[in-house]
Structures are given as C-alpha cells and as structure tokens.
Design a protein around this motif. Structure first.
Motif, PDB file in Angstrom:
ATOM      1  N   PHE A 111       0.830  -1.079  -0.064  1.00  0.00           N
ATOM      2  CA  PHE A 111      -0.046  -0.183  -0.139  1.00  0.00           C
ATOM      3  C   PHE A 111       0.934   1.237  -0.195  1.00  0.00           C
ATOM      4  O   PHE A 111       1.995   1.301   0.431  1.00  0.00           O
ATOM      5  CB  PHE A 111      -0.914   0.026   1.232  1.00  0.00           C
ATOM      6  N   ASN A 112       0.374   2.509  -0.790  1.00  0.00           N
ATOM      7  CA  ASN A 112       0.965   3.471  -0.890  1.00  0.00           C
ATOM      8  C   ASN A 112       0.719   4.441   0.206  1.00  0.00           C
ATOM      9  O   ASN A 112      -0.306   4.369   1.191  1.00  0.00           O
ATOM     10  CB  ASN A 112       0.858   4.234  -2.311  1.00  0.00           C
ATOM     11  N   TRP A 113       1.677   5.673   0.548  1.00  0.00           N
ATOM     12  CA  TRP A 113       1.559   6.555   1.552  1.00  0.00           C
ATOM     13  C   TRP A 113       0.105   7.344   0.837  1.00  0.00           C
ATOM     14  O   TRP A 113       0.063   7.245  -0.235  1.00  0.00           O
ATOM     15  CB  TRP A 113       2.864   7.630   1.014  1.00  0.00           C
ATOM     16  N   ARG A 114      -0.498   7.746   2.077  1.00  0.00           N
ATOM     17  CA  ARG A 114      -1.411   8.560   1.955  1.00  0.00           C
ATOM     18  C   ARG A 114      -1.387   9.941   2.677  1.00  0.00           C
ATOM     19  O   ARG A 114      -0.682  10.082   3.601  1.00  0.00           O
ATOM     20  CB  ARG A 114      -2.945   7.989   2.310  1.00  0.00           C
ATOM     21  N   LYS A 115      -1.964  10.874   2.105  1.00  0.00           N
ATOM     22  CA  LYS A 115      -1.866  12.374   2.905  1.00  0.00           C
ATOM     23  C   LYS A 115      -2.179  12.298   4.539  1.00  0.00           C
ATOM     24  O   LYS A 115      -1.789  12.969   5.201  1.00  0.00           O
ATOM     25  CB  LYS A 115      -2.692  13.483   2.152  1.00  0.00           C
ATOM     26  N   LYS A 116      -3.130  11.450   4.715  1.00  0.00           N
ATOM     27  CA  LYS A 116      -3.735  11.446   5.951  1.00  0.00           C
ATOM     28  C   LYS A 116      -2.783  10.872   6.914  1.00  0.00           C
ATOM     29  O   LYS A 116      -2.769  10.804   8.216  1.00  0.00           O
ATOM     30  CB  LYS A 116      -5.093  10.592   5.965  1.00  0.00           C
ATOM     31  N   TRP A 117      -1.858  10.167   6.414  1.00  0.00           N
ATOM     32  CA  TRP A 117      -0.756   9.241   7.067  1.00  0.00           C
ATOM     33  C   TRP A 117       0.447  10.373   7.120  1.00  0.00           C
ATOM     34  O   TRP A 117       1.556   9.836   7.726  1.00  0.00           O
ATOM     35  CB  TRP A 117      -0.445   7.950   6.604  1.00  0.00           C
ATOM     36  N   LYS A 118       0.282  11.399   6.687  1.00  0.00           N
ATOM     37  CA  LYS A 118       1.534  12.293   6.958  1.00  0.00           C
ATOM     38  C   LYS A 118       2.301  12.468   8.150  1.00  0.00           C
ATOM     39  O   LYS A 118       3.499  12.053   8.206  1.00  0.00           O
ATOM     40  CB  LYS A 118       1.249  13.684   6.074  1.00  0.00           C
ATOM     41  N   LYS A 119       1.775  12.583   9.141  1.00  0.00           N
ATOM     42  CA  LYS A 119       2.307  12.680  10.303  1.00  0.00           C
ATOM     43  C   LYS A 119       2.826  11.676  11.104  1.00  0.00           C
ATOM     44  O   LYS A 119       3.510  11.562  12.056  1.00  0.00           O
ATOM     45  CB  LYS A 119       1.320  13.410  11.285  1.00  0.00           C
ATOM     46  N   ASN A 120       2.227  10.223  10.796  1.00  0.00           N
ATOM     47  CA  ASN A 120       2.541   9.051  11.505  1.00  0.00           C
ATOM     48  C   ASN A 120       2.782   8.174  10.563  1.00  0.00           C
ATOM     49  O   ASN A 120       2.539   6.889  10.899  1.00  0.00           O
ATOM     50  CB  ASN A 120       1.454   8.679  12.504  1.00  0.00           C
TER      51      ASN A 120
END
Length: 47
Positions: free
Chosen positions: A21-30
């Motif tokens: 799975f790829n990085w998502r903006k909502k996971w930016k901080k953690n």
C-alpha cells in the motif's frame, strides 16, 4: 492533457493481507507508525 501521477510515493506491506500500500496524505504525520492498509485489516489483526 497530462494526468497527475504519483510514481515516487513510499510503500509498505500490510501485516495482515501482505499486499503493498502507498503513502496517503492522511498518514503524513505518522507514516512511521502505519502498519495496516485499511481499517478492515487493522480490526482483523492477529493478536
């Protein structure tokens, strides 16, 4: 017309389904603490 592409996003493997799975903006901080690709996988984790 060019489409917006995101070829260089970080990727991880889900601990439950073993799919990438790829990085998502909502996971930016953690992003370092993200282990599961979805809420469904998080709920179905082996304890």
């Amino acid at each position: 017309m060019l489409k917006h592409r995101k070829p260089h996003l970080p990727q991880k493997i889900c601990l439950v389904c073993n799919l990438p799975f790829n990085w998502r903006k909502k996971w930016k901080k953690n992003w370092d603490h993200v282990k599961y690709c979805s809420e469904k996988c998080r709920r179905n984790k082996i304890q």
